[in-house]
Design a protein around this motif. Structure first.
Motif, PDB file in Angstrom:
ATOM      1  N   PHE A  31       0.826  -1.205   0.000  1.00 44.92           N
ATOM      2  CA  PHE A  31       0.000   0.000   0.000  1.00 44.92           C
ATOM      3  C   PHE A  31       0.863   1.259   0.000  1.00 44.92           C
ATOM      4  N   LEU A  32       1.897   1.272   0.813  1.00 42.93           N
ATOM      5  CA  LEU A  32       2.757   2.454   0.886  1.00 42.93           C
ATOM      6  C   LEU A  32       3.446   2.739  -0.453  1.00 42.93           C
ATOM      7  N   GLU A  33       3.730   1.698  -1.181  1.00 44.00           N
ATOM      8  CA  GLU A  33       4.384   1.871  -2.484  1.00 44.00           C
ATOM      9  C   GLU A  33       3.409   2.359  -3.557  1.00 44.00           C
ATOM     10  N   SER A  34       2.161   1.944  -3.493  1.00 41.33           N
ATOM     11  CA  SER A  34       1.211   2.190  -4.587  1.00 41.33           C
ATOM     12  C   SER A  34       0.209   3.313  -4.321  1.00 41.33           C
ATOM     13  N   ALA A  35       0.041   3.728  -3.061  1.00 40.43           N
ATOM     14  CA  ALA A  35      -1.014   4.678  -2.721  1.00 40.43           C
ATOM     15  C   ALA A  35      -0.655   6.102  -3.134  1.00 40.43           C
ATOM     16  N   THR A  36      -1.683   6.866  -3.436  1.00 36.80           N
ATOM     17  CA  THR A  36      -1.521   8.297  -3.692  1.00 36.80           C
ATOM     18  C   THR A  36      -1.415   9.030  -2.355  1.00 36.80           C
ATOM     19  N   PRO A  37      -0.924  10.279  -2.360  1.00 42.82           N
ATOM     20  CA  PRO A  37      -0.856  11.042  -1.104  1.00 42.82           C
ATOM     21  C   PRO A  37      -2.202  11.149  -0.392  1.00 42.82           C
ATOM     22  N   ARG A  38      -3.272  11.356  -1.135  1.00 42.69           N
ATOM     23  CA  ARG A  38      -4.599  11.470  -0.507  1.00 42.69           C
ATOM     24  C   ARG A  38      -5.023  10.132   0.098  1.00 42.69           C
ATOM     25  N   GLN A  39      -4.682   9.050  -0.581  1.00 34.99           N
ATOM     26  CA  GLN A  39      -4.994   7.728  -0.020  1.00 34.99           C
ATOM     27  C   GLN A  39      -4.200   7.469   1.255  1.00 34.99           C
ATOM     28  N   LEU A  40      -2.941   7.871   1.256  1.00 35.80           N
ATOM     29  CA  LEU A  40      -2.118   7.711   2.460  1.00 35.80           C
ATOM     30  C   LEU A  40      -2.719   8.470   3.631  1.00 35.80           C
ATOM     31  N   ASP A  41      -3.121   9.723   3.385  1.00 36.20           N
ATOM     32  CA  ASP A  41      -3.719  10.528   4.449  1.00 36.20           C
ATOM     33  C   ASP A  41      -5.006   9.894   4.962  1.00 36.20           C
ATOM     34  N   ALA A  42      -5.822   9.394   4.047  1.00 39.23           N
ATOM     35  CA  ALA A  42      -7.115   8.820   4.447  1.00 39.23           C
ATOM     36  C   ALA A  42      -6.929   7.566   5.304  1.00 39.23           C
ATOM     37  N   VAL A  43      -6.034   6.685   4.854  1.00 46.89           N
ATOM     38  CA  VAL A  43      -5.820   5.440   5.605  1.00 46.89           C
ATOM     39  C   VAL A  43      -5.141   5.721   6.945  1.00 46.89           C
ATOM     40  N   ALA A  44      -4.188   6.650   6.968  1.00 46.84           N
ATOM     41  CA  ALA A  44      -3.543   7.009   8.238  1.00 46.84           C
ATOM     42  C   ALA A  44      -4.569   7.542   9.226  1.00 46.84           C
ATOM     43  N   GLY A  45      -5.490   8.361   8.721  1.00 46.03           N
ATOM     44  CA  GLY A  45      -6.549   8.884   9.590  1.00 46.03           C
ATOM     45  C   GLY A  45      -7.461   7.789  10.100  1.00 46.03           C
ATOM     46  N   MET A  46      -7.804   6.835   9.219  1.00 48.82           N
ATOM     47  CA  MET A  46      -8.658   5.723   9.639  1.00 48.82           C
ATOM     48  C   MET A  46      -7.990   4.885  10.727  1.00 48.82           C
TER      49      MET A  46
END
Length: 254
Positions: A31-46
């Motif tokens: 996930f860390l390799e393939s995710a976009t910045p917005r996806q990273l922020d969303a999952v980190a928040g979750m």
């Protein structure tokens, strides 16, 4: 844009999958390799939200399990009339290091001096740390042990008590015990030795514990275990209940 129906379906799938998973390092790395910045922020928040929810839920479970009689805080307690043992400070007590070391306290003093208040306040600090606490008035505990024994569940109850990091045994000696009840209570004290911490509140000095436990040898054995890794805290001053009594007109109007 996806429709509301499609969004709900995806949400249901995520909820179902989340209940099944303990996410592996391989998946996190992917996930860390393939995710976009917005996806990273969303999952980190979750994930941060999930950790907070689990913490709140665990604290709520621990509070229910502890069965404290009331909410008490160290901030509301006046230590002016409390005498700590030599070489041991209030800060040492509040650090809770003694719980990790399975050490004990005996809070001794006459009725209304704040023994239960401080014991419960310390128990609540333990819950904040994620520790398991049980609060039990001694007379109530003995009745529960007797009922458990009579119904064949004594071993189960002892095992449940053994899971606690701290046992608060309140009002020891307020009601004398018969030999049967004394033996059951002694087993709780004995099994806690070097395994978990005890706070025992009492208005009875050590030399008179034999009158409470109906057996001088049993009392000596209980004292020996508690004193070995324990500290005696003396509570003096006037009764807080009398000073705050509505009947005596001692409560100041706000």
């Amino acid at each position: 844009m996806i429709s509301r129906c499609e969004r709900d379906a995806i949400g249901d799938a995520i909820r179902a999958d989340a209940r099944k998973l303990c996410i592996s390092n391989d998946t996190v790395g992917w996930f860390l390799e393939s995710a976009t910045p917005r996806q990273l922020d969303a999952v980190a928040g979750m994930l941060a939200h999930e950790i907070a929810v689990r913490g709140r839920n665990r604290k709520a479970r621990l509070l229910r399990k502890a069965a404290f009689p009331a909410v008490k805080s160290v901030a509301d307690f006046d230590f002016a009339d409390v005498r700590m043992p030599d070489g041991h400070t209030v800060e040492d007590m509040l650090s809770l290091d003694w719980v990790e070391k399975a050490q004990d306290y005996v809070f001794h003093g006459q009725t209304g001096r704040g023994k239960t208040h401080l014991a419960v306040a310390l128990g609540m600090r333990c819950v904040e740390r994620g520790l398991t606490v049980r609060y039990l008035p001694c007379a109530q505990l003995v009745l529960q042990l007797q009922r458990a024994r009579d119904s064949g569940g004594l071993d189960t109850m002892y095992s449940d008590l053994a899971k606690a990091d701290l046992l608060i045994l309140d009002e020891f000696g307020y009601i004398p015990l018969d030999s049967d009840g004394a033996r059951l209570l002694f087993q709780v004290i004995s099994s806690s030795y070097e395994s978990r911490s005890l706070i025992l509140t009492t208005n009875i000095e050590f030399s008179k514990w034999g009158t409470v436990l109906a057996d001088e040898k049993l009392a000596a054995a209980a004292v020996d275990r508690i004193v070995h890794h324990g500290r005696l805290v003396e509570f003096g001053g006037k009764s807080r209940r009398v000073e705050e009594s509505l009947m005596l007109g001692n409560v100041k109007e706000g």
